[in-house]
Motif scaffolding. Sequence first.
Motif, PDB file in Angstrom:
ATOM      1  N   GLN A 168       0.602  -1.127   0.183  1.00  0.00           N
ATOM      2  CA  GLN A 168      -0.250   0.043  -0.540  1.00  0.00           C
ATOM      3  C   GLN A 168       1.342   1.651  -0.171  1.00  0.00           C
ATOM      4  O   GLN A 168       0.041   2.407   0.410  1.00  0.00           O
ATOM      5  CB  GLN A 168      -0.382  -0.056   1.331  1.00  0.00           C
ATOM      6  N   GLY A 169       2.250   1.012   0.174  1.00  0.00           N
ATOM      7  CA  GLY A 169       2.939   2.475  -0.211  1.00  0.00           C
ATOM      8  C   GLY A 169       3.580   1.969   0.919  1.00  0.00           C
ATOM      9  O   GLY A 169       3.376   1.686   2.044  1.00  0.00           O
ATOM     10  N   LEU A 170       5.116   3.017   1.395  1.00  0.00           N
ATOM     11  CA  LEU A 170       5.720   3.070   2.593  1.00  0.00           C
ATOM     12  C   LEU A 170       4.574   3.722   3.708  1.00  0.00           C
ATOM     13  O   LEU A 170       5.035   2.733   4.861  1.00  0.00           O
ATOM     14  CB  LEU A 170       7.075   3.953   2.039  1.00  0.00           C
ATOM     15  N   PHE A 171       4.168   4.673   3.080  1.00  0.00           N
ATOM     16  CA  PHE A 171       2.894   5.033   4.059  1.00  0.00           C
ATOM     17  C   PHE A 171       1.564   5.671   3.965  1.00  0.00           C
ATOM     18  O   PHE A 171       1.295   6.315   2.875  1.00  0.00           O
ATOM     19  CB  PHE A 171       3.466   7.332   4.772  1.00  0.00           C
ATOM     20  N   PRO A 172       0.830   4.001   4.295  1.00  0.00           N
ATOM     21  CA  PRO A 172      -0.474   4.004   3.376  1.00  0.00           C
ATOM     22  C   PRO A 172      -1.472   5.570   3.569  1.00  0.00           C
ATOM     23  O   PRO A 172      -1.727   5.866   4.645  1.00  0.00           O
ATOM     24  CB  PRO A 172      -0.866   2.859   3.647  1.00  0.00           C
ATOM     25  N   GLN A 173      -2.362   5.217   3.099  1.00  0.00           N
ATOM     26  CA  GLN A 173      -3.829   6.542   3.243  1.00  0.00           C
ATOM     27  C   GLN A 173      -3.839   6.653   4.649  1.00  0.00           C
ATOM     28  O   GLN A 173      -4.233   5.212   3.749  1.00  0.00           O
ATOM     29  CB  GLN A 173      -4.195   6.339   1.615  1.00  0.00           C
TER      30      GLN A 173
END
Length: 399
Positions: free
Chosen positions: A385-390
């Motif tokens: 979901q990415g390094l820092f998810p939404q």
Amino acid sequence: MSNVAEHTSSTAAPALPGNSASKLLTVFAVSLGAVAMLRGILLAEDTMVTVALLALLGFGFALLQFRPTLEDFIVSAFQRYRRLALTLGIIATLAFPFVLNGSSYALHLMIIAQLYSVLALALNFQLGSANIPNFATGASYGIGAYTSALLALNFGMSFWLTLPIAAVVATIFGFLLGFPSMRTRESYLALVTIAFGIVVHQLLNNFSWTGGPNGLVGIPAPSLFGHSFIRPIEFLGMKLPSQANFYYLSAALVGLSIISAKRLHDSRVGLAWNALRGDEIAARCQGINVVWYKMLAFGVDAFLAAFAGTIYAFYVSYISPDNFTFLVSVTIMTMVIVGGMDNTLGVIVGAFLLTLLPEKLRIFDDYRLLFVGVVVILFLILRPQGLFPQRARNYGGDQ
């Protein structure tokens, strides 16, 4: 209605364990750790040291992935001490050039990373907030750079005057791109933006008044209150390389972009973009002007990209069409996806990571991009979901 909102907020965000002292210590530890990690990567001369630091960073994100409670605790700590975290961030930004041992190369990497952070934040309004794929951010970046450079070279305008003019010109082109894009969706929309980027690159490469493939040379350095940006900064007996001028300028632009991202995310515009991302038909049924908000996303993206392009042009004093190819747009999109879409911090971290990796791994020569690709894939496997998810919006209480 307010009672319902308060109930929703309390049930959606349960209190996390940990006292105030532990959260305060967490804010300091994470902040100092991030600064130390960035400094270590920038100043590392041994490739193995760089790889070790990247491995340590990867281990940290893997730990967050497999221990969600730890991630929630860190987020809760920074929410609890938002002002302290912001103060630490400002202090670290201002003091960071002084801990780089006078390295011009490290400052150069920081400038480029910050400019790419602005470009990634600009694209995030479209890709992250509204789910609009745009491969023309590099073209807007180039339009801003060429507009400001041509105004400075041909009409003698100062940097500070060309900055808003370039942003307005790029925004107009952004709206011109957005208008025909309204009749397309998903992959077809992506193809339209790709075509726009290629057309802009070819025009820059073939027009004689843009310098053609040779580009524009001799772009004058800006000055502020009589201080030229080609001169070093002297402060309390310490001297910083001339790149520090552009470091602080690009840092100010990043700060402006972060404030814009926060304000837009919390406004009706941000809600409308998120509604488009969720379901465009449902958003239209709720009375949202889909065409207007999509075109607005194109305009905001181009506006910020032009700012970054202007600073880049005056920083390097030479630009050519090769600086604004389709690969630039792909790189920016990758930064948004890797960092975490619709997450300001994640987008910035993704931009820094994908800017520093290729430069610090030059020893691999032809295999450098392959190594970077492997690292990106590993990060996506660990954090899909990415390094820092939404994170879900919080409609009740402080955010």
